[in-house]
Design a protein around this motif. Structure first.
Motif, PDB file in Angstrom:
ATOM      1  N   VAL A  13       0.825  -1.209   0.000  1.00  0.00           N
ATOM      2  CA  VAL A  13       0.000   0.000   0.000  1.00  0.00           C
ATOM      3  C   VAL A  13       0.862   1.264   0.000  1.00  0.00           C
ATOM      4  O   VAL A  13       0.486   2.281  -0.582  1.00  0.00           O
ATOM      5  CB  VAL A  13      -0.948  -0.001   1.228  1.00  0.00           C
ATOM      6  CG1 VAL A  13      -1.731   1.286   1.338  1.00  0.00           C
ATOM      7  CG2 VAL A  13      -1.897  -1.199   1.168  1.00  0.00           C
ATOM      8  N   CYS A  14       2.035   1.207   0.629  1.00  0.00           N
ATOM      9  CA  CYS A  14       2.908   2.372   0.784  1.00  0.00           C
ATOM     10  C   CYS A  14       3.250   2.994  -0.570  1.00  0.00           C
ATOM     11  O   CYS A  14       3.634   2.287  -1.513  1.00  0.00           O
ATOM     12  CB  CYS A  14       4.188   1.965   1.509  1.00  0.00           C
ATOM     13  SG  CYS A  14       5.367   3.313   1.723  1.00  0.00           S
ATOM     14  N   ILE A  15       3.128   4.313  -0.663  1.00  0.00           N
ATOM     15  CA  ILE A  15       3.451   5.039  -1.896  1.00  0.00           C
ATOM     16  C   ILE A  15       4.720   5.883  -1.746  1.00  0.00           C
ATOM     17  O   ILE A  15       5.074   6.634  -2.644  1.00  0.00           O
ATOM     18  CB  ILE A  15       2.272   5.921  -2.368  1.00  0.00           C
ATOM     19  CG1 ILE A  15       1.924   6.972  -1.304  1.00  0.00           C
ATOM     20  CG2 ILE A  15       1.080   5.054  -2.745  1.00  0.00           C
ATOM     21  CD1 ILE A  15       0.903   8.011  -1.757  1.00  0.00           C
ATOM     22  N   CYS A  56      -0.340   9.265   7.260  1.00  0.00           N
ATOM     23  CA  CYS A  56      -0.093   8.512   6.026  1.00  0.00           C
ATOM     24  C   CYS A  56      -1.298   8.664   5.097  1.00  0.00           C
ATOM     25  O   CYS A  56      -2.424   8.324   5.472  1.00  0.00           O
ATOM     26  CB  CYS A  56       0.146   7.036   6.336  1.00  0.00           C
ATOM     27  SG  CYS A  56       0.404   6.045   4.848  1.00  0.00           S
ATOM     28  N   VAL A  58      -2.280   6.985   2.633  1.00  0.00           N
ATOM     29  CA  VAL A  58      -2.909   5.743   2.184  1.00  0.00           C
ATOM     30  C   VAL A  58      -3.102   4.741   3.333  1.00  0.00           C
ATOM     31  O   VAL A  58      -3.418   3.574   3.102  1.00  0.00           O
ATOM     32  CB  VAL A  58      -2.106   5.094   1.030  1.00  0.00           C
ATOM     33  CG1 VAL A  58      -2.155   5.963  -0.209  1.00  0.00           C
ATOM     34  CG2 VAL A  58      -0.672   4.818   1.439  1.00  0.00           C
TER      35      VAL A  58
END
Length: 77
Positions: A13-15, A56, A58
């Motif tokens: 999920v991390c962008i 965060c 997201v």
């Protein structure tokens, strides 16, 4: 806050926005793939780490109580 937390980043999920590092620079790092990861998987409960999770965009940062696994962030609905 006298609790201990398990801190995790969902790398799927991390962008790589680095907002977690902005809020808690001692607790998070970007790796060579420009994704966040906690410096330590276990941490004392603290406002900076919570702010990092809340900031965060997201919701890739997850915090649970160490031992019980009870969610701290994101909270259960």
């Amino acid at each position: 806050m006298g609790d201990r937390w398990h801190v995790e980043v969902d790398r799927g999920v991390c962008i790589g926005s680095a907002q977690c590092i902005h809020h808690a620079p001692d607790a998070f790092r970007l790796d060579s793939g420009m994704q966040s990861r906690p410096v330590e998987a276990e941490a004392d409960a603290n406002e900076k780490v919570l702010a990092a999770a809340e900031g965060c965009p997201v919701e890739a940062v997850m915090i649970t109580l160490l031992g019980s696994g009870e969610p701290v962030f994101p909270p259960e609905d």
